[in-house]
Design a protein around this motif. Structure first.
Motif, PDB file in Angstrom:
ATOM      1  N   ILE A  65      51.865  44.735  32.103  1.00  0.00           N
ATOM      2  CA  ILE A  65      51.413  42.944  32.720  1.00  0.00           C
ATOM      3  C   ILE A  65      51.531  43.326  34.031  1.00  0.00           C
ATOM      4  CG2 ILE A  65      52.816  41.974  30.665  1.00  0.00           C
ATOM      5  CD1 ILE A  65      54.790  41.788  32.023  1.00  0.00           C
ATOM      6  N   PHE A  66      50.279  42.271  34.221  1.00  0.00           N
ATOM      7  CA  PHE A  66      50.306  42.187  35.407  1.00  0.00           C
ATOM      8  C   PHE A  66      49.891  40.113  35.881  1.00  0.00           C
ATOM      9  CE2 PHE A  66      46.532  42.569  33.795  1.00  0.00           C
ATOM     10  CZ  PHE A  66      45.487  41.455  34.085  1.00  0.00           C
ATOM     11  N   ALA A  67      50.052  39.817  36.620  1.00  0.00           N
ATOM     12  CA  ALA A  67      50.190  38.467  37.508  1.00  0.00           C
ATOM     13  C   ALA A  67      49.885  38.057  39.030  1.00  0.00           C
ATOM     14  CB  ALA A  67      51.254  37.367  36.927  1.00  0.00           C
ATOM     15  N   GLY A  68      48.447  37.271  38.878  1.00  0.00           N
ATOM     16  CA  GLY A  68      48.892  36.936  40.383  1.00  0.00           C
ATOM     17  C   GLY A  68      47.507  35.972  41.282  1.00  0.00           C
ATOM     18  N   TYR A  69      47.248  35.913  41.993  1.00  0.00           N
ATOM     19  CA  TYR A  69      46.504  34.917  42.933  1.00  0.00           C
ATOM     20  C   TYR A  69      45.666  34.479  43.215  1.00  0.00           C
ATOM     21  CZ  TYR A  69      46.942  29.629  44.032  1.00  0.00           C
ATOM     22  OH  TYR A  69      46.510  28.424  44.060  1.00  0.00           O
ATOM     23  N   ASN A  70      44.621  34.113  42.959  1.00  0.00           N
ATOM     24  CA  ASN A  70      43.114  34.798  43.849  1.00  0.00           C
ATOM     25  C   ASN A  70      42.936  33.279  44.626  1.00  0.00           C
ATOM     26  OD1 ASN A  70      41.826  36.115  41.900  1.00  0.00           O
ATOM     27  ND2 ASN A  70      41.400  35.048  40.345  1.00  0.00           N
ATOM     28  N   ILE A  71      41.790  33.633  45.961  1.00  0.00           N
ATOM     29  CA  ILE A  71      41.948  33.251  46.539  1.00  0.00           C
ATOM     30  C   ILE A  71      40.667  33.584  47.453  1.00  0.00           C
ATOM     31  CG2 ILE A  71      42.690  32.422  49.303  1.00  0.00           C
ATOM     32  CD1 ILE A  71      45.478  33.374  48.211  1.00  0.00           C
ATOM     33  N   GLN A  72      40.209  32.457  47.966  1.00  0.00           N
ATOM     34  CA  GLN A  72      38.701  32.325  48.261  1.00  0.00           C
ATOM     35  C   GLN A  72      38.533  32.175  49.686  1.00  0.00           C
ATOM     36  OE1 GLN A  72      34.736  31.870  45.939  1.00  0.00           O
ATOM     37  NE2 GLN A  72      35.572  32.324  44.012  1.00  0.00           N
ATOM     38  N   ARG A  76      31.925  33.742  48.524  1.00  0.00           N
ATOM     39  CA  ARG A  76      32.195  35.174  47.775  1.00  0.00           C
ATOM     40  C   ARG A  76      33.005  36.277  47.899  1.00  0.00           C
ATOM     41  NH1 ARG A  76      28.110  34.870  44.068  1.00  0.00           N
ATOM     42  NH2 ARG A  76      26.487  33.648  43.976  1.00  0.00           N
ATOM     43  N   ILE A  77      34.398  36.315  48.994  1.00  0.00           N
ATOM     44  CA  ILE A  77      35.007  36.886  48.661  1.00  0.00           C
ATOM     45  C   ILE A  77      36.480  36.925  48.441  1.00  0.00           C
ATOM     46  CG2 ILE A  77      36.857  38.309  51.130  1.00  0.00           C
ATOM     47  CD1 ILE A  77      33.670  38.902  50.887  1.00  0.00           C
ATOM     48  N   VAL A  78      37.154  37.559  47.879  1.00  0.00           N
ATOM     49  CA  VAL A  78      38.325  36.659  47.033  1.00  0.00           C
ATOM     50  C   VAL A  78      39.190  38.113  47.119  1.00  0.00           C
ATOM     51  CG1 VAL A  78      38.917  36.859  44.922  1.00  0.00           C
ATOM     52  CG2 VAL A  78      36.801  35.956  44.784  1.00  0.00           C
ATOM     53  N   VAL A  79      40.050  37.342  47.555  1.00  0.00           N
ATOM     54  CA  VAL A  79      41.577  38.036  47.613  1.00  0.00           C
ATOM     55  C   VAL A  79      42.318  37.825  47.510  1.00  0.00           C
ATOM     56  CG1 VAL A  79      43.172  38.422  49.727  1.00  0.00           C
ATOM     57  CG2 VAL A  79      40.976  38.352  50.253  1.00  0.00           C
ATOM     58  N   SER A  80      43.594  38.987  46.571  1.00  0.00           N
ATOM     59  CA  SER A  80      44.514  38.657  45.495  1.00  0.00           C
ATOM     60  C   SER A  80      45.586  39.083  45.756  1.00  0.00           C
ATOM     61  CB  SER A  80      43.972  38.832  44.063  1.00  0.00           C
ATOM     62  OG  SER A  80      42.537  38.036  43.960  1.00  0.00           O
ATOM     63  N   PRO A  81      46.993  38.559  45.982  1.00  0.00           N
ATOM     64  CA  PRO A  81      48.103  39.566  45.880  1.00  0.00           C
ATOM     65  C   PRO A  81      48.010  39.617  44.319  1.00  0.00           C
ATOM     66  CG  PRO A  81      48.414  37.202  46.521  1.00  0.00           C
ATOM     67  CD  PRO A  81      46.927  37.677  46.163  1.00  0.00           C
ATOM     68  N   GLU A  82      48.934  40.911  43.809  1.00  0.00           N
ATOM     69  CA  GLU A  82      49.450  40.449  42.471  1.00  0.00           C
ATOM     70  C   GLU A  82      50.523  41.662  42.444  1.00  0.00           C
ATOM     71  OE1 GLU A  82      45.443  41.647  39.313  1.00  0.00           O
ATOM     72  OE2 GLU A  82      46.606  43.642  39.872  1.00  0.00           O
ATOM     73  N   ALA A  83      51.411  41.385  41.644  1.00  0.00           N
ATOM     74  CA  ALA A  83      52.134  41.951  40.871  1.00  0.00           C
ATOM     75  C   ALA A  83      51.652  42.539  39.854  1.00  0.00           C
ATOM     76  CB  ALA A  83      53.975  41.541  40.810  1.00  0.00           C
ATOM     77  N   GLY A  84      52.423  44.040  39.136  1.00  0.00           N
ATOM     78  CA  GLY A  84      52.486  44.659  37.468  1.00  0.00           C
ATOM     79  C   GLY A  84      53.897  45.223  37.644  1.00  0.00           C
ATOM     80  N   PHE A 110      57.029  49.506  38.823  1.00  0.00           N
ATOM     81  CA  PHE A 110      56.354  47.840  38.987  1.00  0.00           C
ATOM     82  C   PHE A 110      55.381  48.511  39.926  1.00  0.00           C
ATOM     83  CE2 PHE A 110      60.109  48.435  41.087  1.00  0.00           C
ATOM     84  CZ  PHE A 110      59.984  47.769  42.427  1.00  0.00           C
ATOM     85  N   ASP A 111      54.456  47.306  40.819  1.00  0.00           N
ATOM     86  CA  ASP A 111      53.823  47.793  42.035  1.00  0.00           C
ATOM     87  C   ASP A 111      53.002  46.382  42.303  1.00  0.00           C
ATOM     88  OD1 ASP A 111      50.883  46.556  40.750  1.00  0.00           O
ATOM     89  OD2 ASP A 111      51.546  47.427  39.175  1.00  0.00           O
ATOM     90  N   LEU A 112      53.222  45.858  43.501  1.00  0.00           N
ATOM     91  CA  LEU A 112      53.086  45.080  43.946  1.00  0.00           C
ATOM     92  C   LEU A 112      51.930  45.416  45.396  1.00  0.00           C
ATOM     93  CD1 LEU A 112      56.694  43.784  45.699  1.00  0.00           C
ATOM     94  CD2 LEU A 112      55.038  42.401  43.625  1.00  0.00           C
ATOM     95  N   GLY A 113      50.524  44.171  45.225  1.00  0.00           N
ATOM     96  CA  GLY A 113      49.533  44.843  45.559  1.00  0.00           C
ATOM     97  C   GLY A 113      49.150  43.894  45.740  1.00  0.00           C
ATOM     98  N   LEU A 114      47.836  44.181  47.006  1.00  0.00           N
ATOM     99  CA  LEU A 114      46.194  43.122  46.928  1.00  0.00           C
ATOM    100  C   LEU A 114      45.230  43.624  46.670  1.00  0.00           C
ATOM    101  CD1 LEU A 114      46.228  40.797  49.086  1.00  0.00           C
ATOM    102  CD2 LEU A 114      45.871  42.302  50.671  1.00  0.00           C
ATOM    103  N   ARG A 115      44.411  42.597  46.559  1.00  0.00           N
ATOM    104  CA  ARG A 115      42.631  42.763  45.860  1.00  0.00           C
ATOM    105  C   ARG A 115      42.043  42.520  46.774  1.00  0.00           C
ATOM    106  NH1 ARG A 115      41.154  41.566  39.893  1.00  0.00           N
ATOM    107  NH2 ARG A 115      41.088  39.318  40.777  1.00  0.00           N
TER     108      ARG A 115
END
Length: 202
Positions: A65-72, A76-84, A110-115
């Motif tokens: 499973i994963f969860a995150g938050y999309n920010i613009q 047209r640029i999307v940055v998303s901190p995400e955990a899984g 588990f992972d912590l990352g940034l898209r």
């Protein structure tokens, strides 16, 4: 205007008001599930039980499973901190010899990352990702005739990328590749993952 037309007008008005939100699906929180294949490759690693040589690789199924938050921040640029969180099945690796036995059996990670991505259109996102990954595994070793077994954690960095597409409403699907180096400077523990995911965007 006839009164009978008022319900239809109300529906059209509601759809028109909702249209701008539907045109920007990659904003705000999201949760999802993913599954795919993982290729683990382990050489010699520095574990709590000592230096363990495995020299084996394994392809296995993984899901999580994963969860995150999309920010613009800009158009047209999307940055998303995400955990899984992910688990694998049938992914134990081992080396057997006359006097030594080494084995590693990954349990979960588990992972912590940034898209960071670019919107090709309002419903399609192509992105790169990077971050931190931590994996819990059972480690077996035999030095001479003394067997040892313990749980250990391996952590390191991961990079990758993917493509996400809105299917309908707040539902999106994505395909993603990740490479992880969990061996650090003391050994070799590599992971390649190919994942398919489905997310709900709030």
């Amino acid at each position: 205007m006839k009164l009978s037309a008022l319900p239809s007008l109300a529906v059209v008005t509601a759809l028109a008001i909702a249209a701008p939100a539907a045109a920007e699906p990659f904003k705000g929180p999201y949760v999802g599930a993913q599954a795919g294949m993982v290729h683990n490759k382990v050489g010699t690693i520095d574990a709590d039980v000592g230096s363990v040589t495995v020299n084996d690789s394994k392809d296995a199924f993984t899901a999580g499973i994963f969860a995150g938050y999309n920010i613009q921040p800009i158009a047209r640029i999307v940055v998303s901190p995400e955990a899984g969180f992910n688990i694998g099945t049938s992914d134990a690796m081992s080396l057997k010899g006359a006097t030594t036995i080494g084995a590693v059996n990954p349990r979960y990670s588990f992972d912590l990352g940034l898209r960071a991505g670019y919107l090709i259109d309002d419903n399609s996102l192509i992105y790169a990702r990077g971050g931190y990954e931590n994996l819990n595994a059972t480690v077996h070793a035999l030095d001479g005739k003394v067997p040892v077994r313990d749980r250990d954690t391996f952590d390191g960095w991961s990079i990758g990328g993917g493509y996400e597409r809105v299917i309908t409403g707040g539902i999106s699907a994505r395909v993603e590749y990740r490479y992880s180096d969990l061996g650090g400077s003391d050994g070799k523990f590599d992971r390649h993952q190919a994942l398919l995911g489905v997310a709900y965007n709030f």
